[in-house]
Every structure is written in structure tokens, then in C-alpha cells.
Motif scaffolding. Sequence first.
Motif, PDB file in Angstrom:
ATOM      1  N   ILE A 243       0.645  -1.302  -0.501  1.00 17.92           N
ATOM      2  CA  ILE A 243       0.066  -0.112  -0.064  1.00 17.92           C
ATOM      3  C   ILE A 243       0.804   1.718   0.187  1.00 17.92           C
ATOM      4  O   ILE A 243       2.031   1.124   1.406  1.00 17.92           O
TER       5      ILE A 243
ATOM      6  N   ARG B 259      -4.112  10.067   1.223  1.00 22.68           N
ATOM      7  CA  ARG B 259      -4.610   8.052   2.294  1.00 22.68           C
ATOM      8  C   ARG B 259      -4.248   8.425   3.499  1.00 22.68           C
ATOM      9  O   ARG B 259      -5.112   8.233   4.399  1.00 22.68           O
TER      10      ARG B 259
ATOM     11  N   MET C 293      -7.557  10.874   4.362  1.00 18.90           N
ATOM     12  CA  MET C 293      -8.487  10.319   4.631  1.00 18.90           C
ATOM     13  C   MET C 293      -8.655   8.973   6.240  1.00 18.90           C
ATOM     14  O   MET C 293      -9.886   8.776   6.797  1.00 18.90           O
ATOM     15  N   GLU C 294      -6.988   9.001   6.331  1.00 17.01           N
ATOM     16  CA  GLU C 294      -7.142   7.542   7.508  1.00 17.01           C
ATOM     17  C   GLU C 294      -7.456   8.632   8.985  1.00 17.01           C
ATOM     18  O   GLU C 294      -7.576   8.065   9.889  1.00 17.01           O
TER      19      GLU C 294
ATOM     20  N   ALA D 251     -10.694   9.284   9.777  1.00 15.14           N
ATOM     21  CA  ALA D 251     -11.544   8.187   9.581  1.00 15.14           C
ATOM     22  C   ALA D 251     -11.742   7.145  11.274  1.00 15.14           C
ATOM     23  O   ALA D 251     -11.855   6.629  11.843  1.00 15.14           O
TER      24      ALA D 251
ATOM     25  N   MET E 254      -4.000  -2.184   9.194  1.00 15.62           N
ATOM     26  CA  MET E 254      -3.518  -2.952   7.741  1.00 15.62           C
ATOM     27  C   MET E 254      -3.460  -4.135   8.365  1.00 15.62           C
ATOM     28  O   MET E 254      -3.091  -4.924   7.336  1.00 15.62           O
TER      29      MET E 254
ATOM     30  N   ARG F  51      -6.267  -6.607   8.074  1.00 17.11           N
ATOM     31  CA  ARG F  51      -6.339  -5.968   6.692  1.00 17.11           C
ATOM     32  C   ARG F  51      -5.722  -7.881   6.386  1.00 17.11           C
ATOM     33  O   ARG F  51      -6.783  -8.790   5.550  1.00 17.11           O
TER      34      ARG F  51
ATOM     35  N   TRP G  61     -13.680   4.428   7.513  1.00 11.89           N
ATOM     36  CA  TRP G  61     -11.983   3.581   7.951  1.00 11.89           C
ATOM     37  C   TRP G  61     -12.198   2.563   7.135  1.00 11.89           C
ATOM     38  O   TRP G  61     -10.626   2.992   6.694  1.00 11.89           O
TER      39      TRP G  61
ATOM     40  N   GLU H 187     -12.187   2.485   3.423  1.00 10.22           N
ATOM     41  CA  GLU H 187     -11.673   3.204   2.632  1.00 10.22           C
ATOM     42  C   GLU H 187     -10.702   3.386   2.040  1.00 10.22           C
ATOM     43  O   GLU H 187      -9.852   3.471   1.610  1.00 10.22           O
ATOM     44  N   SER H 188     -10.268   4.032   3.947  1.00  7.27           N
ATOM     45  CA  SER H 188      -8.727   4.538   3.215  1.00  7.27           C
ATOM     46  C   SER H 188      -7.551   3.403   3.145  1.00  7.27           C
ATOM     47  O   SER H 188      -6.457   3.590   3.126  1.00  7.27           O
ATOM     48  N   LYS H 189      -8.098   2.842   3.786  1.00  7.32           N
ATOM     49  CA  LYS H 189      -6.883   1.131   3.502  1.00  7.32           C
ATOM     50  C   LYS H 189      -7.650   0.160   2.172  1.00  7.32           C
ATOM     51  O   LYS H 189      -6.784  -0.782   2.371  1.00  7.32           O
ATOM     52  N   GLN H 190      -8.499   0.471   1.401  1.00  8.78           N
ATOM     53  CA  GLN H 190      -8.509   0.224   0.766  1.00  8.78           C
ATOM     54  C   GLN H 190      -9.575  -1.791   0.864  1.00  8.78           C
ATOM     55  O   GLN H 190      -9.003  -2.302   0.338  1.00  8.78           O
ATOM     56  N   PHE H 191      -9.935  -1.412   1.480  1.00  4.16           N
ATOM     57  CA  PHE H 191     -10.414  -3.223   2.172  1.00  4.16           C
ATOM     58  C   PHE H 191     -11.312  -2.696   1.955  1.00  4.16           C
ATOM     59  O   PHE H 191     -12.591  -2.232   2.572  1.00  4.16           O
TER      60      PHE H 191
END
Lengths: 138, 193
Positions: A24, A30, A33-34, A37, A69, A72, B40, B42-46
Motif C-alpha cells: 500500500i 490516504r 483520509m485515514e 477515519a 492494516m 486487513r 475507515w 476506504e482509506s485502507k482500500q479494504f
Amino acid sequence: MIDWSQNLDVSQVSTGNELPQITIPITLQRLVMEASANYDLSLMHHDKRAAKSVGASDAFANTFFLMGMYERLLREWAGPTMRINRIGNMRMMSFNVVDDVVVFLGKVREIDGNSITIDMQSAVGERITSSAFAVISL
Amino acid sequence: MATEGWGKYGTWEETESFLGNVIAVSKGADAVEYGSIRKWLESKQFHPPIHLNKQAAEQAGYRDVVAPRTMAFTYGLPAYFSEDSPLEQSGDSATQIPVPVIFDLPAPCIRSFATSVDIEFFADIYVGDRITCTHRLTDISYKTLKVGSGAFLTQEDSYTNQNDELIARSELVIFRFNSPEDELRKKEEANND
């Protein structure tokens, strides 16, 4: 694309298995946005001047992003029914700054029944930026 | 000296008086809801359906859309500004993310950094939940490092929902310290007084 209809079964897992890595790029958009969020609005995570004041070369990703992450990494490997029980001993070793391309990696350390321990790292090239382990159940 | 860096300034005796005690309680600013989960992710593209779609969540054994477990950190954060906060002005120091072991705990240090985080999860977080985080000081370990002298302070955070169910418990270790230059300046200031 991830096939979210699949769940990993413990019979498919062996010690030493590597999780599919995630790459990533850290862009300023990003990071903004992060921060919005995950609600860590500290300036160093989106403002170069503030980041430089704490020794980073540019705005850098926050701890919540790294934690997310890692989540994820685990979720995309193990599927929807997997439960994360612990993310342990997460250490931040160096900054993940704007224009870095961060790779998240994981490797199965131990299997105990349906409980799996995974060692994880984030890296920018050869530089390890964070490490942690996770305990999940399948 | 206390005004040059950050963190609540005090003596080590004051720090130690908090050991084992609650330092602060944070009530999450917002209830868990779809929009904040989606952003939350979206910013990780998850894009896992269990966090976005009720039917997918139910098929996977959850009772409703479930938040990512590491979102406990986010949902345990209080608002940055409350109704009685003064209007932020140009030139004001930015409001920091609340880390009680830095900002509510007195210590004779002006610098800090996080060294490790560990979190255990005990229950799922669902849409509609309200999270409260209770922060305790559980350990003080004095140390001199290359960057300076101070102490590793361990903050234990317990995340509970509106039913007082324990969702997660984390340990955050922060090193609060003064650099050798800070200590020199402190001595010079003391000599001048």
C-alpha cells in the motif's frame, strides 16, 4: 479481488505458511483520509512541518493505521468467520512517510487446535517499519 | 521547562501516586455506525462484506454488521472539542489525541514516544454500540536511553460497551523523558533562580 465466500480451515494451514502480502502506497491523501477515519488527528500524521518536529522526513502513518492494516492482512487471508483474539507486542521501528510504499507480511508461527499465531511485519524496501504478532481463531 | 515540550508536568512522586489507579475515562464521541466503518475501510482500500452488509455479516455468524476489531481504538476516543471548549484560534497548539499517560499524568519530562502496543479482543463491536475506555497506569520503569532519561509508563486501556461488556484490553507503553540538553537547561534555570 478477494473471494469473500471462502473461509480458511485449520487443515489448510501449516507452520511457516506465508500470508499473501499487501502493498500500500502512503500518499498524503490516504493519510488525511485515514486520520479523519480513525480519529487520530495529531498534526504529524498529515502535516510535514509537524512531522519534521518529531524527527520524521514527512507526514507519517499513525499506529491505528498500522493496526488496521494488520487486521486487513489477517482478514483477507483467513476470511469472514475468522476472529482476531490478539495483536501483540506491536513495535513501531521507523516512520511510514508520504511516498513510502509499505508492504505488510505475515508468517504462521504456531498452530494449536483452531488457534493460530502469526508473526507480522511492515516494511519499506529492506527497512522494517513495525512488527507484531497476532493470535486468531478459525 | 514544562511549557516547552508536551505532557503534564510534575514530579516522579506524583507519577507514582497514580500507579495502579485510573488516570482517565474516555467516552467515545460517536456510536458505532455504518458511515464511520466504511470510511475507515476506504482509506485502507479494504472491502470485507461483514463490515458493510448485514446479510453477509449474518451469514458469517455475526448478529449484525460488525466493526473491525481494531476500530476499538477509534470508537473509544472522545471528541476533540466539547460545547464548552474555547474556539480554537490561529496559532493555538493543535489539540492532541488524548493519551492520558502523557497528558493527564504528571511527570518531570517534556518529551515522549510510544514503544509498543498490545491489544486483546474479547467481544465483537456492533453498529449502535457505544464504547468507553478506562485508562490505568499499571507500570513505571525508570530508564536512561541514548535519547535521554525518563521512564517507561504502561497505560492499560479497557474498552467496554454500553452493557459494561469488556470488548478489548490494550497496553500502551510510552517512554517519557528529557534529553541531555533538556537536563542541562533545567540545571541552568535552577542555578539562575
